[in-house]
Design an enzyme around this catalytic site. Sequence first.
Site, short mmCIF file in Angstrom:
data_model
loop_
_atom_site.label_atom_id
_atom_site.label_comp_id
_atom_site.label_asym_id
_atom_site.label_seq_id
_atom_site.Cartn_x
_atom_site.Cartn_y
_atom_site.Cartn_z
N HIS A 6 41.68 51.54 33.23
CA HIS A 6 41.28 52.30 34.42
C HIS A 6 40.26 51.52 35.24
O HIS A 6 39.66 50.54 34.78
CB HIS A 6 40.70 53.65 34.01
CG HIS A 6 39.53 53.52 33.08
ND1 HIS A 6 38.28 53.14 33.50
CD2 HIS A 6 39.43 53.69 31.74
CE1 HIS A 6 37.45 53.09 32.48
NE2 HIS A 6 38.13 53.41 31.38
N ASP A 60 40.18 50.09 27.93
CA ASP A 60 39.90 48.70 27.55
C ASP A 60 40.31 48.38 26.12
O ASP A 60 40.89 47.33 25.85
CB ASP A 60 38.42 48.38 27.77
CG ASP A 60 37.48 49.46 27.25
OD1 ASP A 60 37.95 50.40 26.57
OD2 ASP A 60 36.27 49.37 27.52
#
Length: 435
Positions: free
Chosen positions: A38, A317
Amino acid sequence: MNKLLIFIMLVTFLAIEKSFMSEVDNMKLEFVQTIWRHGDRSALEGLFPISEKNWTFGGGGLGELTPMGMSEMNNLGTIFRRRYVEDQQFLSHRYAAKEIYIRSTNLNRTIISAMSLLYGMFPPGAWNIQGVDYPNDVDWQQGFTFIPVHVDGIDQCAVAQLCNCRRFQELQEKWAELDEVKNATVAMIALNRRVAAFYNVTDQPEKFNRYTDAWKCQRNWFNDTMYQQLPWYNEDLYNEAQRTYAPFKRFTEGNFAKPSIVDGIDIPQEVSTLQGGPLLNEIFERGREKIRCVADAENCSIDYLKPLKFYAYSSHDQLVYALLVTLGITDVVKTVDGWPDTSSSLTIEYYSNPGNQSSVKFLYRDNSNDNFSDVTSQIPVCNGAQYCAMSDFQNIAYQFKPLPDYMTLCETSLSSISSVLNNKIWVFVIIYFLI
C-alpha cells in the site's frame, strides 16, 4: 585442423544463438500477476509530538492511507497502464471485467491503495463510453468508471500471514537461540533504553519500540514539528533506528545472514515455508493453470481463467518481502532498512512460445523509480536467464510449499524431527510426479 574445429564451433554457437533469439522474439505475454505494498500511511500508534488527532488524512485515524500514499499508488497504476495498455496493448484501454481481478487485504489503506492505483491504470478518458461505462448524467465526472476491489475473507489468512500458527510461534522461540538474533537483540534493547530516556519512559524501557514506525511516518508530514519539539532527534538517529530493527523484520520472513540450524531444524526454510510459501504457491498454481488453459482452451476446467489477463493483490510490506526471500532476491530492495517501501511492487509475467513452452519474468519496482526493473536474471534458480523456465519457478514454489497443507503444518509441533523430514519428502514426491 584447429581452424576447422574453431569454425565448426563458431557456426554451432551462432546457430544456437539464432535459435535462442528466435525463441525469445516469439515469446507472447499471456498473463500478469502482481502484488504491491500500500501507499504512504499514518503511523500505527501516536507518539509525542504527534498524536492520533493529528492524523486527519484518509478519513482520519491511525494506519490510514495519506494523500501522498494515494498519489504513489496512482503513479504505479499509470506505470501499469503504460506497460500493459499502451506499449504492449495487452489489456484493453477501457476496464474489461473479465480481463482483470483486483484483490486486497481487509484494511482501509490497502483497499484505497487499490482504488488509487486503478484510477491511474484506467483513468477518466474519451475511451470510456457514456451510458455504457458510466452514467449519462451531468453530475457524474465525465469518463470516470468504478472498478471493483475484492476483499480477503478469513479463509485467506494464510497468504496474508494472519492465521494463528503454533508452529511459527515455536520457530520464534528456536531462532531466539541463534547468535545472530542474540546480537541483534542486544543492540535493539540498548537503543530502546536510550530512546525511552528521551521520552521519559521508565516502565520497561527495554520494550519501548513504538518510535521506529512512528518516526518513519511522522517525518513525511511533521518533520519540522519533530525537529522543533524533539531537540535530540536527527537523521542519524532515525537511520540507526531503522537499521537496528531491520534484522527482526528479516527474521520474521525467514531471511537470516548465516545458515541457521537449531536442534536439527532449518529455521530459514521452515519460516519461509510458513510465511512466504502459501502466497508463492498460490501465485504459481494460478499461473500454471492459466498457461494450461492457454495451451488447451477446450479442456480448461477453470472458466474465469480463460479471459483473465491481470491478477493483482493490494497488500503489505511483509508479504512482498516474504516473496523476495523465497525467490532469493532481497537485495533488490534499496531502502535504509532493506524493507519494501510504500507502493513497491513485485510483478510476474507469464509467456508462451509457438512450441507451447512457458516461461516467466519477474519485475520489481520501488516508489523512487519510474519503471519496473527486470530482476529475473538475479533469481538464483533462473541461472542468469532472460526468461525463467516455468519448471524452475515450480521448483522454487515446491521448495516452500506447506505440506500436507498450511493449517495442518501449523498444528504440527517442531518437537518431532520426523515432521520436518516428512515435509521434505513430500516436496520431493510432488516435484517428481508433476515436473
